[in-house]
Motif scaffolding. Structure first.
Motif, PDB file in Angstrom:
ATOM      1  N   UNK A 165      39.660  28.536  45.394  1.00 39.92           N
ATOM      2  CA  UNK A 165      39.565  29.975  45.128  1.00 39.92           C
ATOM      3  C   UNK A 165      40.931  30.533  44.705  1.00 39.92           C
ATOM      4  N   UNK A 166      40.939  31.362  43.672  1.00 39.03           N
ATOM      5  CA  UNK A 166      42.207  31.968  43.264  1.00 39.03           C
ATOM      6  C   UNK A 166      42.462  33.229  44.103  1.00 39.03           C
ATOM      7  N   UNK A 167      43.718  33.686  44.064  1.00 33.76           N
ATOM      8  CA  UNK A 167      44.061  34.901  44.788  1.00 33.76           C
ATOM      9  C   UNK A 167      43.241  36.083  44.271  1.00 33.76           C
ATOM     10  N   UNK A 168      43.000  36.082  42.977  1.00 32.06           N
ATOM     11  CA  UNK A 168      42.220  37.167  42.372  1.00 32.06           C
ATOM     12  C   UNK A 168      40.788  37.181  42.915  1.00 32.06           C
ATOM     13  N   UNK A 169      40.187  36.002  42.970  1.00 33.74           N
ATOM     14  CA  UNK A 169      38.835  35.899  43.553  1.00 33.74           C
ATOM     15  C   UNK A 169      38.846  36.383  44.999  1.00 33.74           C
ATOM     16  N   UNK A 170      39.919  36.006  45.714  1.00 33.08           N
ATOM     17  CA  UNK A 170      40.039  36.384  47.121  1.00 33.08           C
ATOM     18  C   UNK A 170      40.050  37.907  47.265  1.00 33.08           C
ATOM     19  N   UNK A 171      40.835  38.551  46.430  1.00 27.84           N
ATOM     20  CA  UNK A 171      40.922  40.011  46.490  1.00 27.84           C
ATOM     21  C   UNK A 171      39.578  40.655  46.137  1.00 27.84           C
ATOM     22  N   UNK A 172      38.894  40.040  45.199  1.00 25.83           N
ATOM     23  CA  UNK A 172      37.590  40.577  44.784  1.00 25.83           C
ATOM     24  C   UNK A 172      36.572  40.615  45.916  1.00 25.83           C
ATOM     25  N   UNK A 173      36.710  39.658  46.833  1.00 25.16           N
ATOM     26  CA  UNK A 173      35.772  39.583  47.957  1.00 25.16           C
ATOM     27  C   UNK A 173      35.795  40.839  48.830  1.00 25.16           C
ATOM     28  N   UNK A 174      36.968  41.467  48.920  1.00 22.37           N
ATOM     29  CA  UNK A 174      37.075  42.667  49.770  1.00 22.37           C
ATOM     30  C   UNK A 174      37.440  43.900  48.936  1.00 22.37           C
ATOM     31  N   UNK A 175      37.107  43.831  47.648  1.00 21.09           N
ATOM     32  CA  UNK A 175      37.409  44.941  46.742  1.00 21.09           C
ATOM     33  C   UNK A 175      36.795  46.248  47.251  1.00 21.09           C
ATOM     34  N   UNK A 176      35.546  46.161  47.643  1.00 21.90           N
ATOM     35  CA  UNK A 176      34.846  47.355  48.112  1.00 21.90           C
ATOM     36  C   UNK A 176      35.502  47.909  49.383  1.00 21.90           C
ATOM     37  N   UNK A 177      35.849  46.989  50.293  1.00 20.30           N
ATOM     38  CA  UNK A 177      36.527  47.422  51.523  1.00 20.30           C
ATOM     39  C   UNK A 177      37.833  48.144  51.193  1.00 20.30           C
ATOM     40  N   UNK A 178      38.603  47.579  50.274  1.00 20.65           N
ATOM     41  CA  UNK A 178      39.913  48.162  49.962  1.00 20.65           C
ATOM     42  C   UNK A 178      39.736  49.515  49.254  1.00 20.65           C
ATOM     43  N   UNK A 179      38.702  49.630  48.439  1.00 23.31           N
ATOM     44  CA  UNK A 179      38.427  50.933  47.808  1.00 23.31           C
ATOM     45  C   UNK A 179      38.102  51.981  48.869  1.00 23.31           C
TER      46      UNK A 179
END
Lengths: 324, 324
Positions: free
Chosen positions: B1-15
């Motif tokens: 998994x790339x760091x970008x994919x990792x961030x995408x997993x919690x994109x909604x949470x971070x928004x």
């Protein structure tokens, strides 16, 4: 009842507060211990703990949480003073050198932060959720008050309402919280809680007004403070606001010019005090402070008369220099 | 998994964290709003919220408290940066002017105080007692760390253990708290809580070490920071400690003289970097950072493999510049 008798009623509580403070502040970082013990032992009168304890006891509280809650309030109060002294560049407080002048601004900022965190740890450990909210909200409001005061520095258009807004946040909210928490500990009815909040609130306002009057008119030998600190810091307080209400245009201009200056000195203080004396500003300001203290005392009407209620009245009067 | 994919997993949470922050910071004092919104929107990567969210989701958390707890952590983190920048006299952070340089030290001190209080109000409102204790203790520890760092400024006898003690307090405790709270929200077993605490702790250490290496060796175009900030501020960090372990006496003396100076400049940086290059200090320091990151990753062994666990690993590696 005299103020001395009043203090005697909660002597044991206040001694427990002192012990709690000493035991509670423990950190492996020696310098933080040193600074905070210096601050906590340099002449603070523990007014807020006294009012908290008297409020609680008046309401019949028999529990053990007065020292912890008082400690939290003293931490917040001390952190605020620490950071205020940095902002004001103050060199002395209560005749002792300030922490910023002894240890530097850096250490003083960090010790203030330490005290805020320490207060919330103790608050979490001993306080109910409601009490936690009262005190963290009070701390927030106090930081807002300091920013407002900073923004209004030197502004001779400051109104009496602006002034009340500032001293509400700077002083009254924490007195109000102390008295409210006394009632919350004793779990009294909401109308009594409201009465205690009001008692502390108006007491805080009256106390700050008296302090602001003494800053111009007090005897430094008694107050331990040089006259004119607020003027030198460009802070407009009750006596100046009352003066500006009375003066003619030429005097207004003189005062405006004084506050416009980058720095003010003893000559400016003399000019301003002469105008104040001309218009009997000390008496006029004291009348206003008295009005607030009377509101404070009236708030206690809902409580049955007992020694603790008498003590609250005696101390409230003593705090504004009226003989109890 | 790339760091970008990792961030995408919690994109909604971070928004949701971003939205919460905007809604939560509300004060009638316009200037405080302005300063805090400036700080919260000036390029922070929300690393701690990301790790909190991933930890919580890895543990199966389905609840709604990620934004509130993340906000508390961001408040504490931001308050710390605000006060640190005052102490360091820093003019820029992440390529943006610091609050102290834009608004003055006074306002910056008070906005930090406001943020601490704001954090405890939100914490009281949304946090269980245990979580309150974790975060107020973390804030306390962080202020202690700053004092220790201040006391050790310019001290070339600083040991690796001293350094670990400082960066534990400055950085690792808050990462550790963020990951632990993820687990606490999900109410996992104490051994999993311990694993998350360790994951965050070693991650924080590795991250700070990497940051300290980049301060000497990083490409300013990528890091957005001028080289040598720590040196100019007299802070001894991992690369200097590793250098002092390798150098001969004459080089040690040169380094000692540099740190003894009242102020250091680009020439001093060049001298120090040349010695570092001679002893391959970048690689040696990176090896140490890697050891801590490996400890961090190993802590995750108690968890079953899922996408969130993969994401934590990918981001931990990305944070120390290793390709995930």
């Amino acid at each position: 009842m005299t103020a001395k008798d009043a203090l005697n009623l909660v002597k044991e509580d206040v001694e427990k507060v002192e012990q709690f403070l000493k035991d509670d502040i423990k950190t492996s970082v020696h310098l933080i211990n040193e600074v905070i013990l210096y601050l906590l032992s340099s002449g603070g009168k523990r007014l807020r703990p006294v009012f908290l304890a008297l409020s609680a006891r008046m309401c019949g509280y028999k529990g053990e949480n007065i020292p912890a809650m008082s400690a939290v309030i003293e931490y917040i109060h001390t952190a605020t003073l620490l950071h205020d002294d940095i902002i004001d560049g103050a060199k002395y407080r209560r005749k002792c050198p300030t922490a910023n002048s002894l240890y530097g601004n850096d250490v003083a900022v960090l010790c203030g932060d330490f005290l805020y965190s320490r207060s919330y740890i103790t608050l979490t450990e001993y306080g109910a959720k409601q009490v936690q909210m009262i005190l963290s909200s009070a701390a927030l409001t106090m930081s807002e008050g300091e920013v407002i005061q900073l923004l209004k520095t030197g502004d001779i258009n400051l109104t009496f309402d602006d002034y009340i807004q500032i001293i509400t946040r700077k002083t009254a909210v924490l007195f109000s919280a102390a008295c409210e928490i006394g009632g919350r500990l004793a779990e009294v009815s909401e109308d009594k809680i409201k009465a205690l909040k009001n008692f502390g609130y108006y007491l805080g306002l009256g106390f700050q007004m008296t302090d602001d009057i003494l800053d111009y008119m007090g005897n430094p030998e008694i107050t331990g403070k040089k006259n004119g600190t607020d003027l030198f810091e460009g802070k407009l307080t009750l006596p100046v606001i009352k003066t500006l209400e009375k003066t003619n245009d030429s005097e207004k201009n003189i005062i405006a010019e004084i506050f416009k200056k980058k720095e003010r000195n003893d000559d400016d203080l003399k000019v301003l005090k002469d105008i104040m004396i001309k218009y009997d500003i000390e008496k006029i300001s004291e009348k206003t402070a008295d009005e607030y203290i009377n509101k404070s005392l009236n708030s206690l009407n809902v409580f049955e008369d007992n020694d603790y209620r008498k003590a609250l009245i005696a101390l409230a009067l003593a705090m504004v220099g009226r003989i109890a």
